[in-house]
Design a protein around this motif. Structure first.
Motif, PDB file in Angstrom:
ATOM      1  N   LEU A  14      32.398  30.353   8.266  1.00 22.71           N
ATOM      2  CA  LEU A  14      31.616  31.002   9.320  1.00 22.71           C
ATOM      3  C   LEU A  14      31.135  30.016  10.380  1.00 22.71           C
ATOM      4  O   LEU A  14      30.495  30.420  11.355  1.00 22.71           O
ATOM      5  N   GLY A  46      32.203  30.959  13.698  1.00 25.91           N
ATOM      6  CA  GLY A  46      32.078  32.387  13.960  1.00 25.91           C
ATOM      7  C   GLY A  46      30.643  32.824  14.145  1.00 25.91           C
ATOM      8  O   GLY A  46      29.815  32.089  14.687  1.00 25.91           O
ATOM      9  N   PHE A  47      30.347  34.008  13.648  1.00 29.93           N
ATOM     10  CA  PHE A  47      29.030  34.616  13.828  1.00 29.93           C
ATOM     11  C   PHE A  47      28.338  34.741  12.478  1.00 29.93           C
ATOM     12  O   PHE A  47      28.959  35.104  11.481  1.00 29.93           O
ATOM     13  N   LEU A  78      40.720  38.447  10.114  1.00 29.91           N
ATOM     14  CA  LEU A  78      39.298  38.572  10.413  1.00 29.91           C
ATOM     15  C   LEU A  78      38.548  38.683   9.096  1.00 29.91           C
ATOM     16  O   LEU A  78      38.886  39.512   8.253  1.00 29.91           O
ATOM     17  N   CYS A 110      30.818  36.972  10.368  1.00 29.62           N
ATOM     18  CA  CYS A 110      32.151  37.389  10.800  1.00 29.62           C
ATOM     19  C   CYS A 110      32.853  36.200  11.438  1.00 29.62           C
ATOM     20  O   CYS A 110      32.244  35.439  12.201  1.00 29.62           O
ATOM     21  N   ALA A 111      34.113  36.010  11.106  1.00 28.91           N
ATOM     22  CA  ALA A 111      34.890  34.920  11.675  1.00 28.91           C
ATOM     23  C   ALA A 111      36.340  35.349  11.808  1.00 28.91           C
ATOM     24  O   ALA A 111      36.847  36.129  10.993  1.00 28.91           O
ATOM     25  N   GLY A 112      36.991  34.859  12.826  1.00 27.57           N
ATOM     26  CA  GLY A 112      38.393  35.195  13.024  1.00 27.57           C
ATOM     27  C   GLY A 112      38.712  35.434  14.483  1.00 27.57           C
ATOM     28  O   GLY A 112      37.923  35.082  15.371  1.00 27.57           O
ATOM     29  N   VAL A 160      36.188  36.402  17.693  1.00 26.21           N
ATOM     30  CA  VAL A 160      34.770  36.404  17.330  1.00 26.21           C
ATOM     31  C   VAL A 160      34.047  35.267  18.051  1.00 26.21           C
ATOM     32  O   VAL A 160      34.507  34.129  18.061  1.00 26.21           O
ATOM     33  N   SER A 184      30.962  32.606  18.548  1.00 22.26           N
ATOM     34  CA  SER A 184      29.972  31.902  17.736  1.00 22.26           C
ATOM     35  C   SER A 184      28.587  32.182  18.296  1.00 22.26           C
ATOM     36  O   SER A 184      28.434  32.539  19.463  1.00 22.26           O
ATOM     37  N   SER A 191      38.720  45.841  14.727  1.00 24.62           N
ATOM     38  CA  SER A 191      39.550  44.656  14.558  1.00 24.62           C
ATOM     39  C   SER A 191      41.009  45.003  14.320  1.00 24.62           C
ATOM     40  O   SER A 191      41.910  44.260  14.714  1.00 24.62           O
ATOM     41  N   PHE A 238      32.221  40.044  19.893  1.00 26.92           N
ATOM     42  CA  PHE A 238      33.575  39.660  20.259  1.00 26.92           C
ATOM     43  C   PHE A 238      33.643  39.239  21.726  1.00 26.92           C
ATOM     44  O   PHE A 238      32.835  39.665  22.547  1.00 26.92           O
TER      45      PHE A 238
END
Length: 276
Positions: free
Chosen positions: A32, A35-36, A196, A227-229, A232, A234, A253, A271
């Motif tokens: 993560l 990501g978020f 994702l 959530c990451a991918g 996404v 940060s 997604s 996103f």
């Protein structure tokens, strides 16, 4: 609507609340990191697994999806409900692609997810069995579309030792190690870059009682959600995340239209604008 990911993997840490930041979780941190992640997402009330996982899967609050532990243990969720699970929505959109669920809490596969939706299901006795289940899934189908994994031993530790107790935090760390094993398998097969990932808890604990949950106390209601991918951003979303929003994020997604009856929505700021 175009998909932004080739597949989605949802990892559910039962009973972890928002306490993963207190434990040693290098694998979650690494996943993560770009990501978020929020430690202030909100779950459903009452803060019980049936109601909370029900809201995550079906995109609405418990008063609409109607699930609780007893119902999930005894009945299959109706296939004609106006509040289908995201598993069902994705399977209908991708009938030729594999949808899988590995759960240490049996009612998820047997009562919360509709019958006939999951191509590959495993009800594990121990969380570590999920690593073997993933191995078997990847060997048989590298092209799966959606995977949900539920880890149950964190919640068991909360009931046994107390939510936030050092032994409870050790089980979070052990779960992180299992997640690391799974990520290593995915990476070795080139399945990380276009996947994702969503990581979350169903509820916390220790609010009204040190070894229990179910109340509307902030320690029970507040959860982590990450959530990451592909696509996404940060940092932080510009609006609060609710557990039911997970369903909308999964559908978005994968380029699937969300059912009109869902109250779930994709949090703004999650996103990049170019993928919305």
């Amino acid at each position: 609507m175009q998909p932004i990911a080739q597949r989605v993997i949802v990892l559910g840490l039962d009973g972890a609340g928002n306490r993963i930041g207190e434990a040693n979780t290098p694998n979650i941190d690494r996943l993560l990191g770009g990501g978020f992640l929020t430690y202030s997402a909100r779950t459903a009330v009452p803060t019980i697994s049936g109601e909370c996982w029900g809201s995550m899967f079906h995109g609405v609050k418990p008063e609409l999806h109607g699930l609780n532990n007893s119902i999930a243990e005894q009945k299959k969720y109706p296939t004609d409900s106006p509040y289908p699970s995201f598993m069902k929505v994705v399977k209908e959109a991708y009938p030729d692609r594999t949808v899988a669920s590995f759960s240490s809490w049996k009612p998820i596969n047997d009562g919360i997810i509709e019958e006939g939706v999951v191509d590959c299901a495993a009800n594990a006795r121990a969380d570590r069995e999920h690593v073997q289940s993933l191995t078997e899934l990847i060997k048989g189908d590298n092209d799966f579309k959606l995977l949900f994994v539920q880890f149950d031993e964190i919640d068991a530790a909360g009931h046994a030792f107390g939510y936030g107790d050092p032994l409870y935090l050790e089980v979070i760390a052990a779960t992180d190690a299992l997640i690391g094993d799974m990520l290593q398998q995915l990476d070795s097969r080139g399945l990380m870059e276009d996947t994702l990932f969503i990581l979350l808890a169903d509820h916390g604990g220790g609010g009204a009682s040190p070894r229990n949950h179910g109340s509307d106390h902030p320690q029970d209601v507040t959860i982590f959600w990450g959530c990451a991918g592909p696509g996404v951003l940060s940092g932080a979303a510009s609006e609060p995340v609710r557990i039911e929003d997970t369903a909308a994020v999964v559908a978005f997604s994968l380029g699937v239209e969300a059912p009109a009856a869902w109250t779930a929505k994709v949090p703004s700021g999650l996103f990049e604008e170019t993928v919305r």
